[in-house]
Scaffold this motif. Structure first.
Motif, PDB file in Angstrom:
ATOM      1  N   SER A  43      33.993   1.029  -4.468  1.00 22.42           N
ATOM      2  CA  SER A  43      33.082   1.163  -5.619  1.00 22.42           C
ATOM      3  C   SER A  43      33.661   2.099  -6.670  1.00 22.42           C
ATOM      4  O   SER A  43      33.451   1.903  -7.866  1.00 22.42           O
ATOM      5  N   GLN A  76      26.428  -2.310  -6.814  1.00 23.24           N
ATOM      6  CA  GLN A  76      25.961  -2.187  -5.436  1.00 23.24           C
ATOM      7  C   GLN A  76      24.513  -1.714  -5.514  1.00 23.24           C
ATOM      8  O   GLN A  76      24.173  -0.905  -6.364  1.00 23.24           O
ATOM      9  N   ASP A 158      30.012  -5.966  -6.952  1.00 21.46           N
ATOM     10  CA  ASP A 158      30.157  -4.974  -5.887  1.00 21.46           C
ATOM     11  C   ASP A 158      29.222  -5.346  -4.738  1.00 21.46           C
ATOM     12  O   ASP A 158      28.017  -5.136  -4.805  1.00 21.46           O
ATOM     13  N   GLU A 159      29.785  -5.910  -3.705  1.00 19.20           N
ATOM     14  CA  GLU A 159      29.042  -6.371  -2.525  1.00 19.20           C
ATOM     15  C   GLU A 159      27.860  -7.275  -2.874  1.00 19.20           C
ATOM     16  O   GLU A 159      26.707  -6.931  -2.603  1.00 19.20           O
TER      17      GLU A 159
HETATM   18 MG   LIG Z   1      30.673   0.679  -2.447  1.00 18.25          MG
END
Ligand SMILES: [Mg+2]
Ligand SMILES: Nc1ncnc2c1ncn2[C@@H]1O[C@H](COP(=O)(O)OP(=O)(O)OP(=O)(O)O)[C@@H](O)[C@H]1O
Lengths: 235, 276
Positions: A43, A76, A158-159
């Motif tokens: 991240s 995220q 992000d994810e």
């Molecule tokens: Mg992360």
């Protein structure tokens, strides 16, 4: 010149180095998957790419006329947004803001774009729903729609599958692939899912406070580090 | 009640106070949506104390109070923004320090010169009588400007309120809009302070939004409800203040507490019903 060129970049928090020796480039239409353990600096790197965090040393350069206004971003999950009063439509519409210029209000084209993206992520029946009353997975999809509304060039996720069920995960991968292949949008995705790294993306960046691997997905499958991360699946 | 309102409207100074107050209450409630949701509500509090300090100094030095207080508050708001963004120093503690400091300086300056007279009392607790005709005109113009800017910035304020890092990452100049928000809030706080008092002005920013959020689920509906709550709360509060000869600021806050409870109960009942 590549779309993004990262040269020897390193990031620190309060003087403590969390990730360093980053050297890679992203070409137009690439689909790059960033993998690594929790806390390995994924991240942080994403924030660096987005200009939210300046590298302590080294450089990150955008080529091909890429500017921040052409980037879509899926953060995220954050707890802070969870009690915010907003409808799905309002959230997605805010993604189109970077193409608004100096006009004060959203245009019809922006509204249509937002609706298109909401439909794309399968949330059309929830377009007037309150964001805070959606499930985690639905919120994720709404935020993906916002990211899509913000870009035609580069999507940074992000994810994205963190709170999705298997069906939604497959849908998400399908959608990202379509955006990447058919709409020519470059994709950078952080993921914990070995499957994504091995089969969805065409490039892989493996972080462990340093860059352990960068190369094509097929090379990654053959590498030692790749075999270890992918387990039985890589072959 | 209509009769009381008619009676109030027959006094020119009350008409003036009601007009200014209503506009300021609207500004405060609209900006309040962003400030509260961004967890910046402490900034309103900080600003009011700084504003008190500035007003006190202005009245001692003999400058027109608004002309000193507005720029000082705008400067302070930028400082407060930096403080709340900073991860190094504890933002909330720094804000509390600044506001207590400004309040103390104001009180010291006044007590060492003119003494704690009714002027000071009015700045602390608010009084509609303290509004001169010139002040009223300036206030109406400024709050009009704040309202117009709020409407023009609405989509952008939503974006930086909902998710600042997304906005910044996608190329929105969030600092500009944060600064705009801080500036508009400063002007509003200073304008409202005469009527509400330094100690209570931040309630105009906080109460209507929190009340609106009991029922509203979308940003637009919360924004509109917040403005309606602010207007109703202000007018009822002024009537209460007139009828019971109570300070205007305290009356308005008390009415707002009642409105908040009503909305909270309504919201709870609605949630219980829809869950079934
Ligand atoms: Mg992360
Ligand atoms: N704001 C911050 N202040 C200080 N340290 C931080 C901050 N954000 C992250 N870190 C530290 O930096 C390191 C990398 O964090 P980062 O969020 O980049 O990891 P990640 O690879 O994304 O992990 P995850 O898989 O859990 O999302 C961690 O050790 C974390 O403690």
């Amino acid at each position: 010149m590549s779309l993004i060129q990262v040269n020897n970049a390193a990031f620190r928090y309060d003087g403590k180095e969390v990730v360093s020796e980053l050297n890679f480039e992203v070409e137009h239409c690439d689909y790059l998957c960033i993998v690594g353990e929790n806390g390995s600096g994924k991240s942080t790197l994403v924030k660096g790419l987005l200009g939210l965090k300046t590298p302590y040393s080294g450089s990150i350069t955008f080529g091909e006329g890429l500017t921040a206004r052409q980037i879509g971003y899926l953060p995220q999950q954050k707890e802070s947004q969870r009690d915010f009063p907003a409808s799905v439509q309002e959230v997605v519409l805010s993604g189109t803001l970077n193409s608004m210029g100096i006009r004060p209000f959203y245009t019809r084209a922006q509204r249509n774009n937002a609706l298109t993206q909401i439909e794309r992520v399968g949330m059309l029946q929830h377009k007037n729903a309150a964001f805070r009353e959606l499930s985690g997975g639905q919120q994720q999809r709404a935020l993906l729609a916002r990211a899509l509304a913000a870009t035609q060039k580069l999507l940074i996720l992000d994810e994205p599958i963190a709170s999705l069920d298997p069906v939604a995960t497959a849908d998400m991968y399908h959608l990202i692939e379509e955006i990447n292949k058919h709409h020519g949008v470059t994709v950078i995705m952080v993921s914990h899912d070995p499957h994504a790294a091995a089969h969805e993306a065409n490039h892989v960046l493996h972080l462990e406070h340093q860059q352990l691997f960068f190369g094509t997905a097929s090379d990654y499958r053959k590498s030692d580090i790749g075999k270890r991360f992918l387990g039985g699946e890589g072959r | 009640m209509i009769g009381v309102l008619q009676e109030m409207l027959s006094y020119p100074f009350l008409v003036r106070a009601l007009t200014v107050g209503l506009l300021v209450a609207l500004c405060a409630s609209l900006l309040g949506v962003s400030l509260v949701l961004k967890r910046f509500s402490m900034i309103g509090d900080g600003l009011s104390h700084v504003g008190f300090g500035a007003l006190a100094i202005a009245s001692v030095v003999g400058i027109a109070p608004l002309y000193l207080a507005i720029p000082v508050c705008i400067a302070a708001s930028f400082l407060l923004l930096r403080m709340s963004e900073s991860t190094r120093i504890k933002g909330d503690a720094a804000i509390a320090m600044l506001s207590a400091g400004a309040l103390a300086i104001g009180v010291m300056v006044v007590s060492m010169t003119t003494g704690m007279n009714t002027d000071v009392y009015n700045y602390m607790f608010g009084s509609i009588l303290s509004l001169s005709a010139a002040d009223a005109t300036l206030s109406i113009v400024l709050s009009g400007v704040v309202l117009v800017l709020f409407v023009l910035f609405y989509p952008r304020l939503f974006a930086v309120t909902f998710d600042e890092s997304f906005s910044r990452a996608t190329g929105i100049p969030t600092r500009v809009y944060n600064a705009a928000l801080a500036t508009l809030a400063s002007v509003t706080v200073v304008l409202g302070m005469r009527m509400m008092g330094a100690l209570l002005i931040s309630s105009l920013i906080i109460f209507p939004v929190l009340t609106a959020m009991r029922i509203g689920k979308r940003y637009l509906s919360v924004t509109i409800l917040s403005a309606v709550v602010a207007a109703v709360g202000f007018i009822l509060g002024m009537i209460v203040s007139y009828v019971y000869e109570a300070p205007s600021g305290a009356s308005i806050v008390c009415v707002n507490i009642v409105l908040f409870l009503l909305f909270a109960i309504t919201g709870a009942i609605r949630n219980a019903v829809t869950k079934k």
